[in-house]
Design a protein around this motif. Structure first.
Motif, PDB file in Angstrom:
ATOM      1  N   GLY A  47      30.025  40.056  45.463  1.00 31.10           N
ATOM      2  CA  GLY A  47      30.603  41.356  45.116  1.00 31.10           C
ATOM      3  C   GLY A  47      31.111  42.128  46.323  1.00 31.10           C
ATOM      4  O   GLY A  47      31.092  43.359  46.356  1.00 31.10           O
ATOM      5  N   LEU A  58      36.474  42.830  47.124  1.00 29.47           N
ATOM      6  CA  LEU A  58      37.362  44.000  47.077  1.00 29.47           C
ATOM      7  C   LEU A  58      36.955  45.078  48.077  1.00 29.47           C
ATOM      8  O   LEU A  58      37.766  45.467  48.927  1.00 29.47           O
ATOM      9  CB  LEU A  58      37.433  44.554  45.654  1.00 29.47           C
ATOM     10  N   PRO A  59      35.698  45.558  48.044  1.00 27.22           N
ATOM     11  CA  PRO A  59      35.343  46.613  49.003  1.00 27.22           C
ATOM     12  C   PRO A  59      35.410  46.127  50.458  1.00 27.22           C
ATOM     13  O   PRO A  59      35.850  46.876  51.333  1.00 27.22           O
ATOM     14  CB  PRO A  59      33.905  46.982  48.613  1.00 27.22           C
ATOM     15  N   TYR A  65      39.403  34.810  38.683  1.00 26.02           N
ATOM     16  CA  TYR A  65      39.373  35.709  37.526  1.00 26.02           C
ATOM     17  C   TYR A  65      40.677  35.726  36.743  1.00 26.02           C
ATOM     18  O   TYR A  65      40.712  36.197  35.620  1.00 26.02           O
ATOM     19  CB  TYR A  65      39.012  37.136  37.978  1.00 26.02           C
ATOM     20  N   ALA A  66      41.763  35.263  37.347  1.00 29.69           N
ATOM     21  CA  ALA A  66      43.050  35.344  36.646  1.00 29.69           C
ATOM     22  C   ALA A  66      43.785  33.999  36.596  1.00 29.69           C
ATOM     23  O   ALA A  66      44.961  33.944  36.243  1.00 29.69           O
ATOM     24  CB  ALA A  66      43.933  36.406  37.303  1.00 29.69           C
ATOM     25  N   ASN A  77      39.840  35.689  44.344  1.00 27.05           N
ATOM     26  CA  ASN A  77      39.681  36.491  43.123  1.00 27.05           C
ATOM     27  C   ASN A  77      40.756  36.128  42.108  1.00 27.05           C
ATOM     28  O   ASN A  77      40.491  35.949  40.922  1.00 27.05           O
ATOM     29  CB  ASN A  77      39.795  37.982  43.439  1.00 27.05           C
ATOM     30  N   THR A 121      31.108  40.288  38.476  1.00 19.83           N
ATOM     31  CA  THR A 121      30.917  39.699  37.155  1.00 19.83           C
ATOM     32  C   THR A 121      30.870  38.172  37.281  1.00 19.83           C
ATOM     33  O   THR A 121      30.760  37.475  36.303  1.00 19.83           O
ATOM     34  CB  THR A 121      32.077  40.071  36.205  1.00 19.83           C
TER      35      THR A 121
END
Ligand SMILES: Nc1ncnc2c1ncn2[C@@H]1O[C@H](COP(=O)(O)OP(=O)(O)O)[C@@H](O)[C@H]1O
Ligand SMILES: [Mg+2]
Lengths: 286, 136
Positions: free
Chosen positions: B103, B106-107, B55-56, B51, B98
């Motif tokens: 997805g 995280l969960p 994303y970063a 992630n 996204t």
């Protein structure tokens, strides 16, 4: 550096080269197997020529100036090629730092004013240190290129496809299944399904260290692509700890045929092809 | 809780995923964590570091060996200065992505770890802290 000093160095170019070559040859670790002394001399002369040509009174303390670009270019070329040929960092550093000794000797012999000598030695020392840093940076860059190339090669060779039976191929995957690897695996697999006219492909992931959601997504995609070709895909080698982790992560592999071992996947494949393996009974002859 | 050992790793390219996972595995082995918990820890690590990269564009991971009472564990802190997450509740839902992926990062990681906390705001980057106890 004084214009007179630079001029003196230029006039003593031959001597500097001889001293420098001597220094390099003296090094017991010199790799004559990797480069002939003749090539070494050509490299050394080219570098000295360019360096002495570039130096002037104004730029000798400004190594960052554009003037030095040709010097850095030659140096970068030398250390890149050394990195590729397998020289050690020590050998490559010795190449440039032994030049310092050579220039020091010539300065010492020709400058009698001690305070001037002191100042010039300091400047030459700084200059060669900067050249040393550039040498090192490009040397590492060269090594990184080698590593990247090897990574590509490993990705290629570590996805062999095995024809285990008529109509059944197996693909053991070893290592991390990242996006680039998956692409290669998938392409090889689809081509091989066509070439071998197989209807079942077994993907064995015993050698994959971790199955996270990205790897799972790649596996699901590969299975879908196989099915589009009219073949079935079995995933084998799911170790117990991996199975538990996949469930907790929330990945749904229920649409995929999964087996714990390659052997059980093969058994499943035989069943699907309506094949049976039986033990031959040897009747005793009378 | 006390920290027995700490180690910091910068993340900025795909190859760092494997380096980080191996480093975490080393520490987990050192404290004697079993195979199942190790696998959960490493898989969660893999999710969070991916992630971070995706994303970063990278960030930093702090690895700590921590101890509370008689229990030892590994605490990991993933911090980045990326765009941050606007709606954390949504991001923590199964299947929300996204990035057109599953997805579950995280969960799923929250389920794999003993403790999980996330701090994020748009423009302020994201920090995820997780702990896996040796027998947790
Ligand atoms: N470090 C991060 N920085 C910014 N956004 C993030 C970060 N980590 C996760 N997100 C957001 O949270 C969403 C859910 O993440 P995750 O559960 O890992 O699923 P996925 O990665 O498959 O999308 C991502 O799609 C992304 O929008
Ligand atoms: Mg994710």
């Amino acid at each position: 550096m004084k214009a007179s000093t630079i001029k003196m160095l230029q006039s003593k170019k031959e001597q500097i080269i001889e001293l420098w070559m001597e220094n390099q040859m003296e090094d017991p670790t010199l790799r004559e197997d990797l480069m002939s002394n003749e090539d070494l001399r050509v490299q050394s002369i080219e570098l000295i020529d360019t360096l002495l040509h570039t130096l002037n009174e104004g730029n000798s303390t400004q190594v960052e100036s554009q003037d030095f670009e040709p010097v850095f270019e030659i140096l970068a070329g030398i250390s890149l090629s050394r990195a590729r040929q397998g020289y050690t960092p020590r050998e490559t550093a010795t190449f440039i730092f032994s030049l310092k000794d050579a220039i020091f000797s010539v300065l010492g012999e020709n400058i009698s004013d001690l305070s001037l000598l002191n100042q010039e030695l300091l400047e030459v020392s700084k200059l060669i240190d900067s050249l040393g840093i550039v040498t090192f940076e490009t040397f590492i860059q060269g090594r990184e290129e080698v590593i990247l190339r090897q990574t590509d090669e490993i990705a290629e060779i570590s996805t062999p496809i095995i024809r285990v039976w008529d109509g059944i191929i197996a693909l053991p995957i070893i290592g991390t299944l990242d996006s680039a690897r998956t692409q290669i695996v998938m392409e090889n697999l689809l081509v091989e399904i066509v070439n071998s006219e197989s209807s079942i492909a077994i993907l064995d992931i015993s050698g994959v260290p971790a199955v996270d959601s990205l790897v799972a997504q790649h596996l699901i995609k590969t299975v879908s692509a196989t099915r589009l070709m009219g073949a079935e895909c079995i995933i084998s080698g799911i170790r117990p700890e991996i199975a538990q982790t996949i469930v907790h992560l929330g990945i749904d592999l229920s649409s995929i045929i999964t087996k714990a071992t390659l052997a059980s996947a093969l058994r499943q494949a035989f069943t699907m092809l309506q094949l049976e393996v039986t033990k031959v009974r040897k009747d005793k002859k009378v | 809780m006390i920290t027995l050992n700490r180690d910091r790793l910068l993340i900025h390219k795909d190859q760092d995923v494997v380096i980080l996972r191996n480093r975490v595995k080393e520490y987990a082995t050192k404290i004697g964590m079993g195979l199942v918990n190790q696998t959960k820890l490493i898989t969660g690590t893999s999710e969070l570091v991916r992630n971070m990269l995706r994303y970063a564009q990278g960030g930093e991971v702090l690895i700590e060996v921590v101890s509370r009472g008689r229990e030892n564990g590994i605490r990991l802190t993933f911090s980045d200065r990326g765009p941050g997450i606007a709606d954390l509740d949504k991001a923590m839902q199964d299947g929300f992505s996204t990035g057109r992926s599953l997805g579950l990062g995280l969960p799923g990681t929250k389920r794999l770890m003993s403790e999980f906390s996330i701090k994020s705001a748009p423009g302020e980057g994201t920090t995820v802290t997780v702990i896996k106890w040796k027998n947790g």
